[in-house]
Design an enzyme around this catalytic site. Structure first.
Site, mmCIF file in Angstrom:
data_model
loop_
_atom_site.group_PDB
_atom_site.id
_atom_site.type_symbol
_atom_site.label_atom_id
_atom_site.label_comp_id
_atom_site.label_asym_id
_atom_site.label_seq_id
_atom_site.Cartn_x
_atom_site.Cartn_y
_atom_site.Cartn_z
ATOM 1 N N HIS B 270 0.836 -1.209 0.000
ATOM 2 C CA HIS B 270 0.000 0.000 0.000
ATOM 3 C C HIS B 270 0.872 1.262 0.000
ATOM 4 O O HIS B 270 0.738 2.124 -0.879
ATOM 5 C CB HIS B 270 -0.912 -0.027 1.233
ATOM 6 C CG HIS B 270 -1.862 1.127 1.329
ATOM 7 N ND1 HIS B 270 -3.158 1.069 0.901
ATOM 8 C CD2 HIS B 270 -1.691 2.381 1.806
ATOM 9 C CE1 HIS B 270 -3.750 2.238 1.094
ATOM 10 N NE2 HIS B 270 -2.869 3.061 1.658
ATOM 11 N N GLU B 271 1.775 1.347 0.962
ATOM 12 C CA GLU B 271 2.644 2.530 1.036
ATOM 13 C C GLU B 271 3.558 2.594 -0.189
ATOM 14 O O GLU B 271 3.879 3.677 -0.679
ATOM 15 C CB GLU B 271 3.471 2.529 2.327
ATOM 16 C CG GLU B 271 2.657 2.508 3.628
ATOM 17 C CD GLU B 271 1.611 3.610 3.732
ATOM 18 O OE1 GLU B 271 1.778 4.670 3.091
ATOM 19 O OE2 GLU B 271 0.595 3.396 4.427
ATOM 20 N N HIS B 274 1.798 4.445 -2.878
ATOM 21 C CA HIS B 274 1.939 5.904 -2.681
ATOM 22 C C HIS B 274 3.323 6.363 -3.150
ATOM 23 O O HIS B 274 3.461 7.407 -3.790
ATOM 24 C CB HIS B 274 1.792 6.258 -1.192
ATOM 25 C CG HIS B 274 0.378 6.252 -0.690
ATOM 26 N ND1 HIS B 274 -0.608 7.019 -1.253
ATOM 27 C CD2 HIS B 274 -0.210 5.597 0.349
ATOM 28 C CE1 HIS B 274 -1.750 6.824 -0.583
ATOM 29 N NE2 HIS B 274 -1.530 5.959 0.392
ATOM 30 N N GLU B 300 -4.594 7.790 -3.094
ATOM 31 C CA GLU B 300 -5.117 6.532 -2.575
ATOM 32 C C GLU B 300 -5.379 5.541 -3.716
ATOM 33 O O GLU B 300 -5.293 4.335 -3.522
ATOM 34 C CB GLU B 300 -6.400 6.823 -1.776
ATOM 35 C CG GLU B 300 -6.770 5.768 -0.771
ATOM 36 C CD GLU B 300 -5.806 5.628 0.399
ATOM 37 O OE1 GLU B 300 -4.924 6.510 0.605
ATOM 38 O OE2 GLU B 300 -5.907 4.601 1.106
#
Lengths: 506, 506
Positions: B270-271, B274, B300
């Site tokens: 997830h990170e 980003h 997101e």
């Protein structure tokens, strides 16, 4: 001006300084970050950011507003109403202001550019052992610095002004005396040692000692010294350093060499000494310009006191040798504490300052001092440096470099125009020995404390006399207060003579 | 004004912005440092330094000088001569300027104080599940924010102004439609799944998986994704985050839970999503305000695309399941790829948003959206929040909190007055599904690439259409350009229906 008005200006000034210090703290964090693991692709932009913030801090230090604060707060009617901390902060700001403002801006800018060119040329010159390549840059740096000295003014010797930048109050007159004594005492002692039949067994020092175990041992020792891990951290870098970001955040780095654990251990103790200084500066000084060590020499006294008077002391290893052994099983089999102690104290003249043993180290520094003094008094020319360097090494240490890469080109300092800096290394050593002499009057069971690993009373002694003041006191004032006399080389010489006469059975 | 004069002002403006951005970069490094291991005793002074630098940046963003730049550069005669980057930077600065300047300074200061009080009261209220404690603060924050909305002005619904802060161009009109569709589609799908006889075996997920091995696996996966370790680093923190300090320095943190490796693995992916966004912003934007993600929702979309459409895809695990197994020997014995795939995709309604599965997650967000919209349209009162919250959870997810600590008090956002932020979580999910739909037209062998671990073409697709622009394009502009239509919920709903109908054999 009435008291209320003075208080208001004082408050405004302190707020102004606090903001200037905020820039420095941000810059210090970014430097630490760059050196401990910032990704390389961000470095260019990071450097620009550091440059922009540095220039903001510079502008604040040299602004018309700063000038007004200095003039107002140091005027006769105001001066005596200031708090002690404010007064010292203004004086410190004035020193910086004068230093900066006396140089015409265009000359300063040209100088900064020259410095940065000189540093990259020096790298290449050192690599290729080609002094001729570096000489024109060094020549220009010396000339420019001489001109700066004229702008700044000087008392007595011109070199005094340079010394004062790193060691406020230090002079050629003092250094000639003490460095002369040190040189004239160490040189014959070294010759006796070289003639001594005593030889050390040192092979075991170079066996494999895992990095992880070295790190654990380093942490154990730092804790013993009183380094506060809630106000600091230990990381790994190519070039070890300590950085006081604020007294609650004083970080150390070290380097691990798996076939020579001494690099990390003594390096950590050394940087730990610097860190103890910064961690124990009075919290009252936070946010002023005074919350850092008072001079390079006093700072070095704290690192060297720990590295040498604690870390190379037999009592310290009575406590810690078993611990060391437990971290590297097998390495020290059949090595007694005495063998170990002698091995880590072997004297062996070498060409490289940063690898020198504790006896010959001051000679490396004194050579550089004599050369710098000669350069700034027009007694030595840049072109003759290699010849003079080599002669002095022959004369003092009995060895000569094969080439200038391990001779006159070895240190970066001159490429950065840090003339006047070198003496603080040997000064710190003398201060440390003189502190030690005073300290054992108050703490006669010094060795016993080391054997027990109880170093807190020693740290507390230094905090009371040195650390807490930050830049509130000048170096020689601290020395005088702590030892009840001015700089005296005899304590260092006595220590070295006693120690090495014992080890080498002279 | 002639072209030369315009160029000069443009240049001055860009220098001005570069300095403002330098403050932000310094602040970001210090934040990262605070969260990854800064010693605790330095935190107070560090916070003060961050405060001082933030206030400098704020002053620059709202100064008379900035106002002059904005007015000059956006005047009709000048505007068209500006470079595209300058124009967008001015517009971005104007938005920030207007937002700040429209609020009277004393009200803004009182608001910041209130926020910080509310956050500590919220912590206690959450701990003790006592909504009454927090209610008066929330009440005041809502009232103050309503007043700000009046200052800022609004078009259509008042809540639009809040949405626009996080997702420029987003409106209640759009959200009501898409969120309504999502809710009305997921709720019955969830009911079908709950009624399905298919149950997952998930026990093996909770076996011990060493932190060191999780870290190694995380690094392997990040490299596969195309995360550039020369422009970033991975560290450990309690609350994982990604921070784009500059496009050459985009750092990720993750959290390791030894009895639930999914926290680290999916958190890192997830990170990492980003981070891919921030690392691939055009270098031309560095030093302007545009070198970051264009909105929370688009950001997101990048994290969720990677976490869900890559990380929870069976093709991805065809490539990586054996690698995962190798890092935790024994844990996955007798677990087939299918078992594993089903386990990590289990649907189970739960109370806590950040622990939700990928089907129910949007419902958590929609509940918060409906409540915020009600608050700002005077249809809901703060005192009724727990009741409304619990009813909505019952209605959408079929479960109810035992107490407000796991209900209305669970998220920090409202204590920080981040009204309008929540929708971006679900928006990002819809964007991601819509991007995926467009992407497979260009890259029909998407699953095949995942099976081979060749994710670069996918990353490149996003870089071309999303990443490179930074804030040069608005979110809905990016979506339109990449997918040839406006926001459309059907792609997410189709994806969820297909995927979970398969897994649960509906």
């Amino acid at each position: 001006m009435n008291i209320e008005q003075i208080k208001e200006i004082e408050q405004q000034f302190l707020e102004y300084v606090k903001k200037m210090i905020a820039y420095h703290e941000a810059i210090n964090v970014m430097y630490w970050d760059l050196r401990t693991g910032a990704p390389k692709k961000g470095v260019e932009q990071r450097s620009e950011v550091i440059g922009l913030l540095s220039s903001e801090a510079f502008k604040m230090a040299t602004s018309a507003e700063m000038e007004t604060y200095i003039n107002t707060l140091l005027s006769e009617e105001v001066k005596n109403s200031l708090s002690d901390i404010t007064l010292h902060t203004v004086l410190d700001c004035k020193k910086e202001y004068d230093r900066m403002k006396k140089i015409p801006l265009e000359e300063y800018t040209a100088f900064v550019t020259l410095q940065s060119q000189a540093e990259s040329v020096w790298e290449e010159a050192k690599e290729t052992a080609d002094f001729a390549l570096f000489a024109p840059y060094l020549e220009k740096l010396v000339t420019a610095t001489k001109k700066f000295v004229e702008y700044w003014g000087y008392e007595g010797n011109k070199y005094n002004t340079l010394l004062d930048m790193y060691e406020p109050g230090m002079t050629v007159e003092i250094l000639d005396k003490v460095f002369g004594e040190v040189r004239d005492s160490i040189v014959p002692l070294l010759q006796k040692i070289e003639a001594s039949p005593t030889k050390m067994e040192t092979e075991f020092l170079y066996k494999h000692f895992s990095k992880e175990a070295q790190e654990k041992f380093s942490i154990d020792i730092l804790k013993q010294m009183g380094y506060d891990f809630d106000a600091g951290r230990l990381d790994e870098t190519v070039h070890p350093f300590a950085t006081g970001i604020n007294p609650g955040d004083v970080r150390i780095t070290t380097r691990y060499v798996e076939n020579d654990f001494r690099v990390a251990i003594f390096g950590t103790i050394h940087e730990g000494g610097h860190a103890l200084y910064e961690q124990n500066i009075s919290k009252d000084l936070v946010g002023t310009t005074l919350a850092s060590g008072t001079s390079m020499g006093i700072h070095e006294s704290q690192s060297l006191f720990n590295e040498i008077f604690v870390g190379r002391n037999k009592a310290f290893w009575k406590k810690n040798f078993d611990l060391l052994k437990s971290y590297s099983p097998g390495q020290f089999d059949n090595v007694s504490l005495d063998d170990y102690y002698r091995a880590i104290n072997e004297v062996k003249p070498s060409l490289i300052r940063i690898e020198a043993d504790e006896l010959t180290y001051p000679l490396h520094v004194i050579i550089r001092y004599e050369i710098e003094k000669g350069l700034f008094n027009d007694e030595i020319e840049v072109k003759d440096l290699p010849k003079i360097w080599n002669e002095k090494y022959k004369q003092y240490l009995g060895i000569e470099p094969d080439h200038d890469g391990v001779g006159v080109l070895q240190d970066v300092h001159w490429a950065g125009a840090s003339f006047g800096y070198f003496p603080s290394y040997a000064l710190g050593y003398m201060y440390a020995a003189q502190f030690k002499h005073a300290l054992i009057k108050d703490i006669p069971n010094f060795d016993e404390l080391l054997e027990k690993g109880e170093l807190q009373p020693i740290r507390a002694w230094f905090t009371e006399r040195v650390h807490q003041y930050g830049k509130m006191k000048q170096p020689l004032e601290i020395l005088q207060n702590a030892t009840a006399e001015g700089l005296n080389a005899k304590y260092l010489l006595q220590y070295l003579t006693d120690k090495f006469s014992g080890i080498y059975q002279l």
